[in-house]
Design a protein around this motif. Sequence first.
Motif, PDB file in Angstrom:
ATOM      1  N   ARG A  14       0.833  -1.203   0.000  1.00  0.00           N
ATOM      2  CA  ARG A  14       0.000   0.000   0.000  1.00  0.00           C
ATOM      3  C   ARG A  14       0.868   1.254   0.000  1.00  0.00           C
ATOM      4  NH1 ARG A  14      -1.654   3.640   3.656  1.00  0.00           N
ATOM      5  NH2 ARG A  14      -0.735   2.536   5.421  1.00  0.00           N
ATOM      6  N   LEU A  15       2.004   1.173   0.691  1.00  0.00           N
ATOM      7  CA  LEU A  15       2.925   2.304   0.759  1.00  0.00           C
ATOM      8  C   LEU A  15       3.928   2.323  -0.395  1.00  0.00           C
ATOM      9  CD1 LEU A  15       3.569   2.106   4.588  1.00  0.00           C
ATOM     10  CD2 LEU A  15       2.239   3.857   3.394  1.00  0.00           C
ATOM     11  N   LEU A  17       6.394   0.264  -1.125  1.00  0.00           N
ATOM     12  CA  LEU A  17       7.755   0.028  -0.660  1.00  0.00           C
ATOM     13  C   LEU A  17       8.220  -1.372  -1.026  1.00  0.00           C
ATOM     14  CD1 LEU A  17       7.404   1.475   2.953  1.00  0.00           C
ATOM     15  CD2 LEU A  17       8.527   2.568   1.009  1.00  0.00           C
ATOM     16  N   THR A  18       9.511  -1.514  -1.263  1.00  0.00           N
ATOM     17  CA  THR A  18      10.097  -2.834  -1.451  1.00  0.00           C
ATOM     18  C   THR A  18      10.366  -3.438  -0.068  1.00  0.00           C
ATOM     19  OG1 THR A  18      12.375  -2.028  -1.391  1.00  0.00           O
ATOM     20  CG2 THR A  18      11.270  -2.070  -3.563  1.00  0.00           C
ATOM     21  N   GLN A  19      10.651  -4.733  -0.050  1.00  0.00           N
ATOM     22  CA  GLN A  19      11.020  -5.355   1.216  1.00  0.00           C
ATOM     23  C   GLN A  19      12.273  -4.691   1.774  1.00  0.00           C
ATOM     24  OE1 GLN A  19      11.362  -9.615   0.629  1.00  0.00           O
ATOM     25  NE2 GLN A  19       9.275  -9.926   1.361  1.00  0.00           N
ATOM     26  N   GLN A  20      13.212  -4.375   0.923  1.00  0.00           N
ATOM     27  CA  GLN A  20      14.453  -3.732   1.356  1.00  0.00           C
ATOM     28  C   GLN A  20      14.185  -2.380   2.009  1.00  0.00           C
ATOM     29  OE1 GLN A  20      17.541  -5.049   1.352  1.00  0.00           O
ATOM     30  NE2 GLN A  20      18.314  -3.221   2.362  1.00  0.00           N
ATOM     31  N   GLN A  21      13.312  -1.589   1.412  1.00  0.00           N
ATOM     32  CA  GLN A  21      12.999  -0.267   1.948  1.00  0.00           C
ATOM     33  C   GLN A  21      12.310  -0.369   3.304  1.00  0.00           C
ATOM     34  OE1 GLN A  21      10.770   0.950  -1.521  1.00  0.00           O
ATOM     35  NE2 GLN A  21      12.357   2.446  -2.099  1.00  0.00           N
ATOM     36  N   MET A  22      11.342  -1.275   3.424  1.00  0.00           N
ATOM     37  CA  MET A  22      10.623  -1.459   4.688  1.00  0.00           C
ATOM     38  C   MET A  22      11.581  -1.974   5.760  1.00  0.00           C
ATOM     39  SD  MET A  22       7.457  -1.273   5.999  1.00  0.00           S
ATOM     40  CE  MET A  22       5.935  -2.127   5.752  1.00  0.00           C
ATOM     41  N   ALA A  23      12.425  -2.908   5.377  1.00  0.00           N
ATOM     42  CA  ALA A  23      13.391  -3.466   6.325  1.00  0.00           C
ATOM     43  C   ALA A  23      14.335  -2.380   6.830  1.00  0.00           C
ATOM     44  CB  ALA A  23      14.181  -4.591   5.663  1.00  0.00           C
ATOM     45  N   LEU A  24      14.847  -1.570   5.938  1.00  0.00           N
ATOM     46  CA  LEU A  24      15.765  -0.500   6.308  1.00  0.00           C
ATOM     47  C   LEU A  24      15.099   0.468   7.277  1.00  0.00           C
ATOM     48  CD1 LEU A  24      18.561   0.762   5.834  1.00  0.00           C
ATOM     49  CD2 LEU A  24      17.556   2.014   3.931  1.00  0.00           C
ATOM     50  N   ALA A  25      13.864   0.840   6.986  1.00  0.00           N
ATOM     51  CA  ALA A  25      13.126   1.757   7.859  1.00  0.00           C
ATOM     52  C   ALA A  25      12.876   1.137   9.232  1.00  0.00           C
ATOM     53  CB  ALA A  25      11.804   2.148   7.213  1.00  0.00           C
ATOM     54  N   GLY A  26      12.711  -0.192   9.268  1.00  0.00           N
ATOM     55  CA  GLY A  26      12.444  -0.884  10.523  1.00  0.00           C
ATOM     56  C   GLY A  26      13.685  -1.345  11.258  1.00  0.00           C
ATOM     57  N   GLY A  27      14.851  -1.059  10.691  1.00  0.00           N
ATOM     58  CA  GLY A  27      16.097  -1.408  11.356  1.00  0.00           C
ATOM     59  C   GLY A  27      16.441  -2.885  11.318  1.00  0.00           C
ATOM     60  N   ILE A  28      15.975  -3.572  10.276  1.00  0.00           N
ATOM     61  CA  ILE A  28      16.251  -5.007  10.120  1.00  0.00           C
ATOM     62  C   ILE A  28      16.795  -5.258   8.723  1.00  0.00           C
ATOM     63  CG2 ILE A  28      14.480  -5.714  11.791  1.00  0.00           C
ATOM     64  CD1 ILE A  28      12.710  -6.446   9.312  1.00  0.00           C
ATOM     65  N   GLY A  29      17.160  -6.492   8.446  1.00  0.00           N
ATOM     66  CA  GLY A  29      17.598  -6.875   7.114  1.00  0.00           C
ATOM     67  C   GLY A  29      16.440  -7.336   6.247  1.00  0.00           C
ATOM     68  N   ILE A  51       8.322   1.351  11.883  1.00  0.00           N
ATOM     69  CA  ILE A  51       7.600   1.392  10.604  1.00  0.00           C
ATOM     70  C   ILE A  51       6.336   2.240  10.684  1.00  0.00           C
ATOM     71  CG2 ILE A  51       8.622  -0.760   9.770  1.00  0.00           C
ATOM     72  CD1 ILE A  51       5.866  -2.102  10.270  1.00  0.00           C
ATOM     73  N   THR A  52       5.886   2.587  11.890  1.00  0.00           N
ATOM     74  CA  THR A  52       4.762   3.524  11.974  1.00  0.00           C
ATOM     75  C   THR A  52       5.154   4.880  11.407  1.00  0.00           C
ATOM     76  OG1 THR A  52       5.287   4.274  14.212  1.00  0.00           O
ATOM     77  CG2 THR A  52       3.744   2.435  14.014  1.00  0.00           C
ATOM     78  N   LEU A  53       6.450   5.199  11.440  1.00  0.00           N
ATOM     79  CA  LEU A  53       6.926   6.478  10.904  1.00  0.00           C
ATOM     80  C   LEU A  53       6.748   6.561   9.389  1.00  0.00           C
ATOM     81  CD1 LEU A  53      10.189   6.801  13.029  1.00  0.00           C
ATOM     82  CD2 LEU A  53       7.954   7.868  13.455  1.00  0.00           C
ATOM     83  N   LEU A  54       6.566   5.432   8.749  1.00  0.00           N
ATOM     84  CA  LEU A  54       6.311   5.392   7.304  1.00  0.00           C
ATOM     85  C   LEU A  54       4.836   5.587   6.977  1.00  0.00           C
ATOM     86  CD1 LEU A  54       8.362   2.184   6.424  1.00  0.00           C
ATOM     87  CD2 LEU A  54       9.060   4.546   6.030  1.00  0.00           C
ATOM     88  N   GLY A  55       3.985   5.520   8.007  1.00  0.00           N
ATOM     89  CA  GLY A  55       2.544   5.581   7.794  1.00  0.00           C
ATOM     90  C   GLY A  55       1.900   4.213   7.822  1.00  0.00           C
ATOM     91  N   THR A  56       2.641   3.232   8.286  1.00  0.00           N
ATOM     92  CA  THR A  56       2.121   1.872   8.381  1.00  0.00           C
ATOM     93  C   THR A  56       1.076   1.794   9.488  1.00  0.00           C
ATOM     94  OG1 THR A  56       4.301   1.065   7.740  1.00  0.00           O
ATOM     95  CG2 THR A  56       2.791  -0.544   8.669  1.00  0.00           C
ATOM     96  N   ASP A  57      -0.020   1.132   9.221  1.00  0.00           N
ATOM     97  CA  ASP A  57      -1.081   0.923  10.211  1.00  0.00           C
ATOM     98  C   ASP A  57      -0.751  -0.354  10.990  1.00  0.00           C
ATOM     99  OD1 ASP A  57      -3.395   0.605  11.687  1.00  0.00           O
ATOM    100  OD2 ASP A  57      -4.753   0.847   9.980  1.00  0.00           O
ATOM    101  N   VAL A  58       0.016  -0.203  12.059  1.00  0.00           N
ATOM    102  CA  VAL A  58       0.479  -1.353  12.834  1.00  0.00           C
ATOM    103  C   VAL A  58      -0.685  -2.051  13.526  1.00  0.00           C
ATOM    104  CG1 VAL A  58       1.930  -2.061  14.782  1.00  0.00           C
ATOM    105  CG2 VAL A  58       2.824  -0.505  13.060  1.00  0.00           C
ATOM    106  N   LEU A  59      -1.689  -1.309  13.938  1.00  0.00           N
ATOM    107  CA  LEU A  59      -2.856  -1.934  14.550  1.00  0.00           C
ATOM    108  C   LEU A  59      -3.483  -2.930  13.576  1.00  0.00           C
ATOM    109  CD1 LEU A  59      -4.641  -2.060  17.055  1.00  0.00           C
ATOM    110  CD2 LEU A  59      -6.026  -0.249  16.049  1.00  0.00           C
ATOM    111  N   TYR A  60      -3.571  -2.557  12.318  1.00  0.00           N
ATOM    112  CA  TYR A  60      -4.109  -3.466  11.302  1.00  0.00           C
ATOM    113  C   TYR A  60      -3.230  -4.703  11.157  1.00  0.00           C
ATOM    114  CZ  TYR A  60      -5.294  -5.414   6.769  1.00  0.00           C
ATOM    115  OH  TYR A  60      -5.625  -6.290   5.763  1.00  0.00           O
ATOM    116  N   ILE A  61      -1.925  -4.529  11.163  1.00  0.00           N
ATOM    117  CA  ILE A  61      -1.019  -5.669  11.048  1.00  0.00           C
ATOM    118  C   ILE A  61      -1.248  -6.638  12.204  1.00  0.00           C
ATOM    119  CG2 ILE A  61       1.405  -6.398  11.137  1.00  0.00           C
ATOM    120  CD1 ILE A  61       2.037  -3.685   9.714  1.00  0.00           C
TER     121      ILE A  61
END
Length: 86
Positions: A14-15, A17-29, A51-61
């Motif tokens: 929805r955002l 993002l690639t897996q790499q981009q999401m991982a980088l934002a979340g501080g993981i590989g 990842i909430t800083l990206l606009g991710t709806d963590v409650l939904y996850i």
Amino acid sequence: MSTYGKRLREERLRLSLTQQQMALAGGIGRNAQSLYERDLSLPRADYLALITLLGTDVLYILNGRHTLYRSPSVIVPTGNGQLTKN
């Protein structure tokens, strides 16, 4: 049945993002991101917070229900000594 991994992937896509981009934002590989999305590993709280800083709806996850966002009410001075909601 929808899983947290599927919902995480939905949010990532929805955002646009690639897996790499999401991982980088979340501080993981990227490999850890893949494991999360395939339900082979559980994401940690610090990752979810980042990842909430990206606009991710963590409650939904986490529970499958979307967060209801409201625009914040801002109280501003009107110039004549009164306050108004904007």
